[in-house]
Write a protein that holds these residues in place. Structure first.
Motif, short mmCIF file in Angstrom:
data_model
loop_
_atom_site.label_atom_id
_atom_site.label_comp_id
_atom_site.label_asym_id
_atom_site.label_seq_id
_atom_site.Cartn_x
_atom_site.Cartn_y
_atom_site.Cartn_z
N TYR A 17 114.27 30.68 -28.25
CA TYR A 17 114.63 31.89 -27.53
C TYR A 17 116.11 31.84 -27.21
CZ TYR A 17 109.58 31.94 -26.78
OH TYR A 17 108.22 31.92 -26.97
N ALA B 184 115.18 30.77 -15.59
CA ALA B 184 114.88 32.06 -16.20
C ALA B 184 116.05 32.50 -17.08
CB ALA B 184 114.62 33.10 -15.12
N VAL C 119 113.57 40.49 -27.03
CA VAL C 119 112.51 40.07 -27.94
C VAL C 119 111.89 41.29 -28.61
CG1 VAL C 119 111.97 37.96 -26.67
CG2 VAL C 119 110.82 40.07 -26.06
N GLU D 250 108.64 43.33 -29.61
CA GLU D 250 107.24 43.51 -29.24
C GLU D 250 106.72 44.77 -29.90
OE1 GLU D 250 106.83 43.66 -25.02
OE2 GLU D 250 107.37 41.55 -24.75
N ARG E 25 113.47 41.19 -21.65
CA ARG E 25 112.51 40.62 -20.71
C ARG E 25 113.09 39.38 -20.04
NH1 ARG E 25 108.65 43.90 -20.65
NH2 ARG E 25 107.27 44.30 -22.40
N GLU E 26 112.70 39.19 -18.78
CA GLU E 26 113.00 37.92 -18.14
C GLU E 26 111.93 36.94 -18.57
OE1 GLU E 26 114.36 37.03 -13.87
OE2 GLU E 26 112.22 36.57 -13.88
N MET E 27 112.36 35.80 -19.03
CA MET E 27 111.43 34.77 -19.46
C MET E 27 111.66 33.54 -18.58
SD MET E 27 111.79 35.24 -23.56
CE MET E 27 110.23 34.46 -23.92
N ARG E 28 110.58 32.99 -18.05
CA ARG E 28 110.66 31.82 -17.18
C ARG E 28 110.09 30.62 -17.91
NH1 ARG E 28 112.51 33.52 -12.61
NH2 ARG E 28 112.37 31.57 -11.48
N PHE E 29 110.73 29.48 -17.71
CA PHE E 29 110.29 28.23 -18.31
C PHE E 29 110.36 27.14 -17.26
CE2 PHE E 29 112.42 30.71 -21.60
CZ PHE E 29 111.55 30.64 -22.67
#
Length: 154
Positions: A103, A116, A121, A123, A136-140
């Protein structure tokens, strides 16, 4: 062999009240010591030399000789400590997740247990024929990724 924990404590003490922080220390069986530091600004070579001299004064080469290398964290090396994440908030990073997916996005925050990114992305909405790009906010969590590094673009 030099006590790694004592070495790290000494370095942490020397870095107090500076913009520098310890990233990693390694001590090999054949007495090769590598100290990696970083800074919220930039790492000055003179600071590395000074820190090296202080380490050598605190940990004399007698009775055991050792090889010492003090340097900065690599510009494109994966992040190893939370302060590196904090330093790069607002910068574009590359995240390699443990599931093998990669990502790319702008680092938004770095918390105690996760971070974050804001990523674009593809979709496919329900009923649509083609995927669309969405942000999008992506959290890991830190342990859910193989690596995170600053994305340097020319």
């Amino acid at each position: 062999m030099i006590d790694k924990k004592a070495l790290e404590q000494f370095i942490e003490k020397e870095l107090e009240d500076t913009s520098y922080f310890l990233v990693e220390t390694s001590v090999t069986a054949d007495n090769v010591i590598k100290v990696e530091i970083d800074s919220l600004d930039s790492v000055d070579i003179d600071f590395c030399i000074d820190l090296s001299r202080k380490i050598e004064a605190e940990f004399p080469r007698e009775p055991e000789d050792y090889e010492l290398e003090v340097g900065s964290a690599g510009f494109t090396s994966p992040f190893k400590v939370r302060k590196q994440y904090e330093k790069n908030i607002g910068n574009e990073v590359e995240v390699m997740a443990r599931d093998g997916k990669k990502y790319t996005g702008v680092l938004q925050e770095a918390g105690d247990s996760d971070f974050a990114i804001l990523a674009t992305v593809k979709e496919k909405p329900a009923g649509a024929k083609r995927p669309v790009e969405v942000t999008r906010e992506m959290r890991f969590t830190y342990d859910a990724v193989n690596s995170v590094k600053y994305l340097f673009k020319f």
